[in-house]
Design an enzyme around this catalytic site. Structure first.
Site, short mmCIF file in Angstrom:
data_model
loop_
_atom_site.label_atom_id
_atom_site.label_comp_id
_atom_site.label_asym_id
_atom_site.label_seq_id
_atom_site.Cartn_x
_atom_site.Cartn_y
_atom_site.Cartn_z
N SER A 179 49.80 -2.74 -25.59
CA SER A 179 48.92 -3.12 -27.06
C SER A 179 49.69 -3.94 -28.02
O SER A 179 49.14 -4.85 -28.72
CB SER A 179 48.26 -1.80 -27.68
OG SER A 179 49.14 -1.15 -27.71
N HIS A 207 43.23 -3.24 -23.04
CA HIS A 207 43.46 -4.75 -23.64
C HIS A 207 43.09 -5.45 -22.11
O HIS A 207 43.75 -6.81 -22.20
CB HIS A 207 44.84 -4.94 -23.94
CG HIS A 207 45.01 -4.42 -25.15
ND1 HIS A 207 44.37 -4.94 -26.50
CD2 HIS A 207 45.66 -3.10 -25.80
CE1 HIS A 207 44.70 -4.10 -27.67
NE2 HIS A 207 45.14 -3.12 -27.14
N LYS A 238 37.19 -3.54 -27.56
CA LYS A 238 37.99 -4.85 -27.59
C LYS A 238 37.13 -6.03 -26.97
O LYS A 238 36.35 -6.36 -27.54
CB LYS A 238 39.22 -4.38 -26.98
CG LYS A 238 40.08 -3.45 -27.95
CD LYS A 238 41.25 -2.76 -27.48
CE LYS A 238 41.92 -2.11 -28.68
NZ LYS A 238 42.51 -0.92 -28.25
C1 LIG Z 1 42.75 0.30 -28.79
C2 LIG Z 1 43.29 1.33 -27.74
C3 LIG Z 1 43.00 2.42 -27.29
C4 LIG Z 1 41.85 3.20 -28.24
O1 LIG Z 1 40.56 2.64 -28.39
P1 LIG Z 1 39.57 2.89 -29.38
O2 LIG Z 1 38.14 2.63 -28.84
O3 LIG Z 1 39.85 1.78 -30.44
O4 LIG Z 1 39.60 4.20 -29.96
C5 LIG Z 1 43.36 3.33 -26.42
N1 LIG Z 1 44.45 2.66 -25.64
C6 LIG Z 1 44.73 1.47 -25.86
C7 LIG Z 1 45.96 1.04 -24.85
C8 LIG Z 1 44.27 0.79 -26.94
O5 LIG Z 1 44.88 -0.41 -26.93
#
Ligand SMILES: *Cc1c(COP(=O)(O)O)cnc(C)c1O
Length: 392
Positions: A179, A207, A238
């Site tokens: 990330s 991602h 995302k």
């Molecule tokens: C953003 C993210 C999460 C968390 O997801 P949310 O739905 O925002 O709580 C988990 N793992 C990774 C790798 C992320 O980038």
């Protein structure tokens, strides 16, 4: 409360204090946001496919709100589960070519809940050093032994697997796209190691979902490795542009999770409007391949422009593009000059990233036009010089 103030003073003195800022979407200007009285090009959003403001998604949510109620009323296991939840889970399983899927409130709760439901005392979890904080927290909560391997270093992982060969169960967990660095996990190598050492593999596609694979299934599917992933996790917050998360895998896995995952059992199900929005977003993710193609083209344009300007941007083809600056103060200065230029790119500092690797993290969206990205790259070059992070 003195100790709090002291610690906050320390953070502030080291340019490490964090703040929340109100940012509103700029109506009529996709890819921009409003902060204060200014419209800024948003290079810090995870809305990669531009679905957060998509009319069909928003309309699906509005209709669900009118048809249903605001909240779901209880957890999934009590009365919070609707037919729409099951429909969505079937669609997710079909998309992932897995037997079953389960929806969670968000990615953080999915990781924390699932990892602690699967692993326990006597197990060893091998985790990439740059894995997301929610994975780290899930491991801590599981009480399994936490073994961190050097980032994307299969040899190091192999040594550690060898060393812990007597563990009750061995779990390997990785982000598929990291990330804060935007590089990809070496999934081929991880699958080899998993087979060799009899380990189980969990992949977090937060991602990469929506971005890789012919129908946006993610990186494992694009590489033809989805059948080797025992626990596949992705989010709707995302590329899907909405909110929530899911896990897919065997029907036994899902049955286990329904019985053992505390973040699912002891928390209220997602509101019906969110489920409706995610359902619509899933259709668009699968069918509108042009979004992936356009994003891929933008990524190439922007990465090359930054490299030409003299920045080191790595070789990945992901929409996350870090420019590593080093110290926290320079990162903040760089970000603040860019904001003066009308561009929003957040400075990411420790503990989110390792000490001495503070950075600007750019993330792209289909909402950005190529001309906007080229113009932005030029401004980023100027800002880099003013901030002293780019030498002539
Ligand atoms: C953003 C993210 C999460 C968390 O997801 P949310 O739905 O925002 O709580 C988990 N793992 C990774 C790798 C992320 O980038």
């Amino acid at each position: 409360m003195n100790w709090m103030e002291k610690e906050l003073e320390r953070l502030s003195g080291q340019s490490l204090e964090r703040f929340v800022h109100a940012s509103e979407p700029a109506r009529g200007f996709p890819g921009y946001l409003i902060r204060g009285d200014r419209r800024l090009l948003n290079l810090s959003s995870n809305d990669y496919l531009g679905l957060s403001g998509n009319r069909e998604v928003v309309e699906a949510m509005r209709l669900a709100l009118e048809r249903e109620e605001a909240g779901s009323g209880a957890s999934r296991l009590v009365t919070g589960s609707r037919q729409a939840n099951e429909r969505l889970e079937q669609a997710l399983a079909a998309w992932q070519q897995s037997e079953a899927a389960l929806v969670f409130a968000n990615g953080y709760m999915a990781n924390v809940g699932v990892i602690s439901a699967l692993a326990g005392r006597g197990d060893v979890i091998f985790s990439d050093r740059l894995n997301h904080a929610s994975i780290v927290d899930g491991i801590r909560l599981s009480r399994a032994e936490h073994v961190r391997y050097r980032h994307n270093d299969p040899e190091h992982l192999n040594d550690l697997l060898q060393k812990h060969r007597h563990a009750r169960r061995k779990w390997m967990i990785t982000d598929s796209v990291f990330s804060m660095d935007g590089d990809k996990a070496l999934l081929h190598e991880l699958v080899e190691l998993k087979k060799e050492h009899g380990a189980l593999l969990m992949v977090d596609e937060a991602h990469s979902g929506g971005i890789y694979g012919h129908r946006g299934e993610g990186l494992a599917n694009q590489l033809g490795l989805h059948k080797e992933v025992d626990v596949h996790m992705g989010t709707f917050s995302k590329a899907f542009g909405v909110y929530g998360a899911y896990v897919s895998g065997s029907s036994t896995l899902i049955r286990w999770l329904i019985n053992k995952t505390r973040s699912l059992i002891y928390s209220t199900a997602l509101p019906p409007a969110v489920i409706a929005g995610v359902e619509k977003a899933l259709t668009i993710v699968q069918e509108e391949k042009w979004r992936r193609d356009k994003l891929a083209a933008s990524i190439q344009v922007f990465r090359s422009a930054l490299a030409e300007a003299g920045f080191t941007v790595g070789r990945s083809d992901s929409p996350i593009i870090p420019v590593i600056v080093g110290d926290n103060e320079s990162a903040l200065r760089f970000s603040s000059i860019l904001e003066d230029f009308g561009i929003l790119a957040a400075a990411i500092r420790p503990p989110t990233v390792p000490e001495g690797t503070a950075r600007l993290r750019f993330s792209l969206s289909v909402a950005h036009a190529e001309s906007e990205l080229l113009h932005a790259a030029d401004r980023i070059r100027q800002a880099g010089m003013y901030a002293g992070v780019l030498k002539e």
